[in-house]
Design a protein around this motif. Sequence first.
Motif, PDB file in Angstrom:
ATOM      1  N   ILE A  18      47.818  37.033  40.071  1.00 27.78           N
ATOM      2  CA  ILE A  18      48.682  38.102  39.554  1.00 27.78           C
ATOM      3  C   ILE A  18      48.543  38.208  38.036  1.00 27.78           C
ATOM      4  N   ILE A  19      48.562  37.085  37.363  1.00 32.40           N
ATOM      5  CA  ILE A  19      48.402  37.092  35.900  1.00 32.40           C
ATOM      6  C   ILE A  19      47.037  37.664  35.527  1.00 32.40           C
ATOM      7  N   ALA A  20      46.013  37.337  36.284  1.00 34.05           N
ATOM      8  CA  ALA A  20      44.669  37.861  36.005  1.00 34.05           C
ATOM      9  C   ALA A  20      44.606  39.383  36.170  1.00 34.05           C
ATOM     10  N   CYS A  21      45.528  39.947  36.920  1.00 35.56           N
ATOM     11  CA  CYS A  21      45.547  41.395  37.181  1.00 35.56           C
ATOM     12  C   CYS A  21      46.561  42.138  36.314  1.00 35.56           C
ATOM     13  N   ARG A  22      47.097  41.496  35.306  1.00 35.29           N
ATOM     14  CA  ARG A  22      48.197  42.088  34.530  1.00 35.29           C
ATOM     15  C   ARG A  22      47.849  43.414  33.870  1.00 35.29           C
ATOM     16  N   GLU A  23      46.588  43.742  33.725  1.00 37.37           N
ATOM     17  CA  GLU A  23      46.186  45.023  33.136  1.00 37.37           C
ATOM     18  C   GLU A  23      46.151  46.155  34.173  1.00 37.37           C
ATOM     19  N   ALA A  24      46.355  45.831  35.423  1.00 39.08           N
ATOM     20  CA  ALA A  24      46.302  46.834  36.491  1.00 39.08           C
ATOM     21  C   ALA A  24      47.450  47.833  36.352  1.00 39.08           C
ATOM     22  N   ILE A  25      47.244  49.040  36.868  1.00 43.52           N
ATOM     23  CA  ILE A  25      48.297  50.058  36.857  1.00 43.52           C
ATOM     24  C   ILE A  25      49.478  49.577  37.692  1.00 43.52           C
TER      25      ILE A  25
END
Length: 132
Positions: A18-25
């Motif tokens: 989840i942290i790795a995806c923090r830039e996701a919309i």
Amino acid sequence: DLKNKTVIFTSTSGARRIIACREAIKILIGTTINASTVAKIAKNLSLKFEKPIIIIPAGIYGKEEKLAEEDIAASWEIAKRIGFPIKNKLPLLETEFIKKNIKEIFRSSEHGLELIKAGLEEDVNFCAKIDS
């Protein structure tokens, strides 16, 4: 109904993803239990924002290079309910693995076996339910 409620999510490798995806919309968290709901929301968001859907199985904490079979199975259950073409499938999905039923995958996975050994067989069976 969780509307207007605080939800606490705990995980080991899932939190890292989840942290790795923090830039996701948008970030959705799902598994077999809520597969159809997650798929529907993901599809609607993809159409609204005109962006692809990327599904990331959480994996095994401390062994990030190793994917957890139950996570792959849950990801596949969500992906096939979205109804879009599926690209970049994991090689494992092209083997006999995907022909197993979900309960069998969960029960025979590394985590499933550990939980069953710890006396939590019913928990494993519950987690293997689809759209419950």
